[in-house]
Design a protein around this motif. Structure first.
Motif, short mmCIF file in Angstrom:
data_model
loop_
_atom_site.label_atom_id
_atom_site.label_comp_id
_atom_site.label_asym_id
_atom_site.label_seq_id
_atom_site.Cartn_x
_atom_site.Cartn_y
_atom_site.Cartn_z
N PHE A 141 2.84 20.09 -13.21
CA PHE A 141 4.21 20.73 -13.24
C PHE A 141 4.99 19.63 -12.49
O PHE A 141 6.18 19.87 -12.19
CB PHE A 141 3.90 21.83 -12.32
N GLN A 142 4.41 18.56 -12.00
CA GLN A 142 5.25 17.49 -11.33
C GLN A 142 5.54 16.49 -12.28
O GLN A 142 6.17 15.37 -11.89
CB GLN A 142 4.20 16.76 -10.14
N PHE A 143 5.44 16.75 -13.66
CA PHE A 143 5.83 15.49 -14.65
C PHE A 143 7.15 15.01 -14.46
O PHE A 143 7.40 13.69 -14.62
CB PHE A 143 5.53 16.00 -16.05
N LEU A 144 8.13 15.72 -14.13
CA LEU A 144 9.58 15.22 -14.12
C LEU A 144 10.12 14.69 -12.85
O LEU A 144 11.12 14.29 -12.27
CB LEU A 144 10.60 16.17 -14.58
N ASP A 145 8.86 15.04 -11.89
CA ASP A 145 9.41 14.76 -10.36
C ASP A 145 9.26 13.03 -10.12
O ASP A 145 8.52 12.40 -10.72
CB ASP A 145 8.30 15.20 -9.36
N LYS A 146 9.98 12.59 -9.14
CA LYS A 146 9.88 11.26 -8.81
C LYS A 146 8.24 10.81 -8.34
O LYS A 146 8.10 9.70 -8.69
CB LYS A 146 10.70 10.90 -7.67
N GLN A 147 7.83 11.73 -7.60
CA GLN A 147 6.51 11.50 -7.01
C GLN A 147 5.37 12.22 -7.74
O GLN A 147 5.74 13.57 -7.83
CB GLN A 147 6.52 11.76 -5.56
N VAL A 148 4.45 11.89 -8.26
CA VAL A 148 3.12 12.61 -8.45
C VAL A 148 1.96 12.65 -7.56
O VAL A 148 1.66 11.39 -7.44
CB VAL A 148 2.94 12.37 -10.15
N ASP A 149 1.50 13.73 -7.37
CA ASP A 149 0.10 13.66 -6.38
C ASP A 149 -1.00 13.47 -7.00
O ASP A 149 -1.22 13.73 -8.40
CB ASP A 149 0.30 14.84 -5.41
N ASN A 150 -1.85 13.02 -6.41
CA ASN A 150 -3.39 13.11 -6.93
C ASN A 150 -3.82 12.17 -7.90
O ASN A 150 -4.24 12.72 -8.81
CB ASN A 150 -3.81 14.49 -6.92
N TRP A 151 -3.29 10.88 -8.01
CA TRP A 151 -3.40 9.97 -9.43
C TRP A 151 -4.93 9.79 -9.16
O TRP A 151 -5.52 9.41 -8.22
CB TRP A 151 -2.74 8.75 -9.00
N ILE A 152 -5.73 9.67 -10.30
CA ILE A 152 -7.13 9.03 -10.43
C ILE A 152 -7.20 8.22 -11.36
O ILE A 152 -6.66 8.15 -12.59
CB ILE A 152 -7.88 10.45 -11.04
N PRO A 153 -7.71 6.92 -11.03
CA PRO A 153 -7.72 5.62 -11.77
C PRO A 153 -8.78 6.11 -13.17
O PRO A 153 -9.69 6.56 -12.75
CB PRO A 153 -8.27 4.70 -10.91
N ILE A 154 -8.17 5.49 -14.19
CA ILE A 154 -9.40 5.93 -15.37
C ILE A 154 -10.05 4.48 -15.59
O ILE A 154 -11.16 4.67 -16.01
CB ILE A 154 -8.54 5.86 -16.56
N LEU A 155 -9.67 3.30 -15.39
CA LEU A 155 -10.42 2.12 -15.40
C LEU A 155 -10.82 1.47 -14.20
O LEU A 155 -10.03 1.43 -13.41
CB LEU A 155 -9.76 1.07 -16.53
N PRO A 156 -11.82 0.55 -14.23
CA PRO A 156 -12.17 -0.43 -12.77
C PRO A 156 -10.96 -1.19 -12.48
O PRO A 156 -10.26 -1.64 -13.62
CB PRO A 156 -13.18 -1.18 -13.18
N THR A 157 -10.76 -1.60 -11.28
CA THR A 157 -9.89 -2.64 -10.88
C THR A 157 -10.03 -3.87 -11.67
O THR A 157 -10.98 -4.48 -11.79
CB THR A 157 -9.98 -2.75 -9.43
N GLY A 158 -8.77 -4.21 -12.23
CA GLY A 158 -8.74 -5.50 -12.98
C GLY A 158 -9.18 -5.43 -14.42
O GLY A 158 -9.07 -6.46 -15.20
N VAL A 159 -9.49 -4.30 -14.66
CA VAL A 159 -9.60 -4.02 -16.27
C VAL A 159 -8.45 -3.27 -17.17
O VAL A 159 -8.05 -2.44 -16.58
CB VAL A 159 -10.91 -2.97 -16.69
N HIS A 160 -8.26 -4.33 -18.08
CA HIS A 160 -6.85 -3.92 -18.86
C HIS A 160 -7.09 -3.33 -20.26
O HIS A 160 -8.20 -3.56 -20.72
CB HIS A 160 -5.52 -4.99 -18.80
N VAL A 161 -6.16 -2.69 -20.94
CA VAL A 161 -6.24 -2.63 -22.27
C VAL A 161 -5.25 -3.44 -23.10
O VAL A 161 -4.09 -3.50 -22.90
CB VAL A 161 -6.03 -0.91 -22.64
#
Length: 206
Positions: A141-161
């Motif tokens: 429900f926050q998709f269009l908001d400036k701020q989205v809460d409770n982000w969860i990282p998908i990849l370890p730090t330093g790993v890119h695609v």
């Protein structure tokens, strides 16, 4: 290669809202490796909702195709609340989505966001992207908001695609740069991994 002309600075942010049905068919098809499958999403860039696009991404025989059309903010808000009535519009992708949404009861499932650096080459219509800081949030429900809460990282730090996309051919000079033993080709679904991350089920990616 040259930076994408739509890129402001060294990177830009992409935010997508993904839809799935009551039995999570899109997620299950991804996990099973079903050859022909589709994903339905709404995309904005950063937190700017001035440009909203509805996209249908299809995959068949390892090849991908994407159809898209613009979406109004009011229409998007109704979709976030599952209150958009069924009607036929002027854009074919929207009508396909409407049909699937009503027949399969598609619902918003998760937000995926990341930062992208993109480079292009006119020969072969090559596009190479580097995606980092890939994260997920169940607060649809926050998709269009400036701020989205409770982000969860998908990849370890330093790993890119790294993604390499091209139409007819890959120029030899670029292909040679990709022939590095430390690199390997693999499928990568931000939607699928985002759903797993949100559920606390991280796969082994390293």
């Amino acid at each position: 290669m040259t930076p994408d002309i739509h890129q402001n600075g060294s990177s830009y942010e992409i935010r997508s809202l993904y839809f799935d049905d009551l039995t999570d068919s899109c997620m299950c098809e991804n996990e099973a490796g079903v050859d022909q499958r589709e994903k339905y999403r709404i995309r904005i860039y950063g937190s700017d909702s001035a440009l909203i696009r509805l996209e249908i991404k299809e995959k068949l025989h390892t090849l991908t195709r994407k159809e898209s059309c613009p979406l109004s903010k009011d229409c998007c808000r109704l979709l976030l609340n599952n209150s958009l009535p069924f009607y036929i519009g002027a854009d074919a992708p929207f009508n396909r989505f409407q049909l699937q949404r009503c027949c399969r009861l598609l619902q918003p499932k998760i937000i995926i966001a990341y930062e992208r650096s993109a480079f292009v080459c006119s020969s072969g219509n090559v596009r190479i992207t580097f995606d980092r800081n890939i994260r997920a949030s169940k607060n649809c429900f926050q998709f269009l908001d400036k701020q989205v809460d409770n982000w969860i990282p998908i990849l370890p730090t330093g790993v890119h695609v790294l993604e390499v996309k091209y139409d007819e051919f890959l120029p030899e000079s670029i292909a040679q740069q990709l022939e590095i033993r430390k690199l390997f080709q693999t499928s990568f679904s931000k939607y699928y991994l985002g759903r797993l991350a949100a559920e606390g089920s991280f796969p082994s990616l390293c």
